[in-house]
Write an enzyme that holds these catalytic residues in place. Structure first.
Site, PDB file in Angstrom:
ATOM      1  N   CYS A 138       0.620  -1.197   0.104  1.00  0.00           N
ATOM      2  CA  CYS A 138      -0.124   0.051  -0.026  1.00  0.00           C
ATOM      3  C   CYS A 138       0.848   1.198   0.045  1.00  0.00           C
ATOM      4  CB  CYS A 138      -0.976  -0.080   1.194  1.00  0.00           C
ATOM      5  SG  CYS A 138      -0.116  -0.371   2.879  1.00  0.00           S
ATOM      6  N   HIS A 263      -2.415   6.801   3.289  1.00  0.00           N
ATOM      7  CA  HIS A 263      -0.934   7.105   3.498  1.00  0.00           C
ATOM      8  C   HIS A 263      -0.570   8.550   2.889  1.00  0.00           C
ATOM      9  CE1 HIS A 263      -0.714   3.279   5.330  1.00  0.00           C
ATOM     10  NE2 HIS A 263      -0.122   2.606   4.178  1.00  0.00           N
TER      11      HIS A 263
END
Length: 357
Positions: A138, A263
């Site tokens: 990710c 993120h």
């Protein structure tokens, strides 16, 4: 019974393995939002989740236990399970003729397994001798679409990255830990003297080595040689493989921050030739899967609070390095459960399904 397209071609049967997990839940949402190319969709999970009913594409579907037989008649399987489960079961599915799109780390760096980001290297999906296609980590996915677009234009030659990673990267336990810690520190004067947050949190650090509420933790993953973490090595190794730059110098520091999902990364990217901010902005503004949101004077730049729940990679703070005319500085945000996991898996599966026509 698998449905037919208007052309008479049978729609592919899809299995979602790990359907009850954090990414699996997002996977079902994404399948309900994207083009309806699938026939039967089977939901698969561990035996303890068998019999649960989940909704996908408006249809309530019972979860089946993971077994060899569950792959009979399946064309493509999307896996979101722990590495050890994927290592065992992905080859089982592939041996039954299923193309596996795997979100774990079990196969990413295997030389005979492609690591695919559809906006960057879609051609790689066609060469899959083991019947398995890997989905990147990710953190890598949160930046690589934007980097791929810039690399195509300028030729990347060095990468320095710092990540600011959401707790959902550690699964449901990460999210629960942050919420519990927030409830402990909310409305207090904590965070003003050494160790006060740690004392309040006690042993309730969940999957993290330190408290994440009122804190940042410069560590994500497990230990690797010479002080590096597994998460940092993933960003380095995966970026090299996806971009086809096996010797690209990459330096990464991964940091966990008190954000639930999405993120963020600061990126220092050096290229082969002189770059301009105007040229970079034009590339990013027109790149598929990228949103340029960059007007600091007006307070406009990506933040996790605004990017969460969206599909693109958001890019802002685009600057040319002060001391290097070949380098750019960027701030990048990407939802780590959507493009960072489930969405990219779905896009890869769609590429494989398109081969049938």
């Amino acid at each position: 019974m698998s449905r037919l397209l208007t052309t008479g071609i049978r729609r592919p049967t899809l299995a979602v393995v790990g359907a009850t997990g954090a990414v699996g839940t997002v996977m079902l949402q994404i399948l309900s939002q994207r083009a309806d190319i699938w026939g039967e969709i089977r939901l698969v999970a561990s035996p303890r989740s068998a019999g649960r009913k989940l909704t996908v594409r408006g249809q309530e579907t019972e979860v089946s236990a993971l077994s060899e037989e569950v792959f009979d008649g399946v064309d493509i399987a999307m896996f979101d399970v722990p590495d050890e489960v994927a290592a065992k079961w992905a080859p089982v599915a592939a041996a039954r003729g299923v193309v596996v799109v795997d979100n774990s780390g079990a196969f990413r760096m295997e030389p005979d397994v492609p690591l695919v980001v559809p906006e960057v290297n879609p051609h790689a999906v066609r060469s899959r001798p083991r019947g398995i296609v890997a989905n990147p980590n990710c953190t890598t996915l949160s930046m690589i679409v934007a980097l791929g677009a810039l690399h195509s234009a300028y030729g990347l030659r060095e990468l320095v990255v710092s990540s600011y990673q959401a707790v959902s990267g550690a699964g449901r336990a990460g999210v629960e830990t942050l919420r519990q810690q927030i409830s402990l520190v909310a409305g207090t004067e904590l965070g003003t003297s050494p160790g006060d947050v740690r004392r309040a949190v006690g042993d309730n650090t969940g999957p993290f080595p330190e408290p994440v509420a009122l804190n940042v933790v410069p560590w994500a993953g497990s230990p690797r040689a010479d002080g590096w973490s597994s998460e940092e090595m993933k960003v380095r190794d995966e970026s090299r493989k996806i971009l086809g730059l096996p010797k690209l110098p990459v330096a990464v520091t991964c940091v966990r921050v008190p954000v639930v999902t999405t993120h963020s990364l600061t990126v220092h990217a050096r290229f082969q030739d002189t770059v301009t901010v105007g040229g970079a902005r034009e590339i990013l503004a027109t790149a598929p899967g990228v949103v340029l949101f960059d007007n600091p004077e007006a307070g406009e730049y990506p933040t996790p609070a605004d990017v969460v729940g969206t599909d693109p990679t958001w890019v802002g703070r685009v600057r040319r390095a002060l001391d290097d005319p070949t380098a750019l500085e960027l701030f990048v945000c990407g939802d780590n459960l959507r493009k960072g996991a489930a969405l990219n898996v779905a896009q890869i599966a769609e590429l494989v399904a398109a081969e049938r026509h």
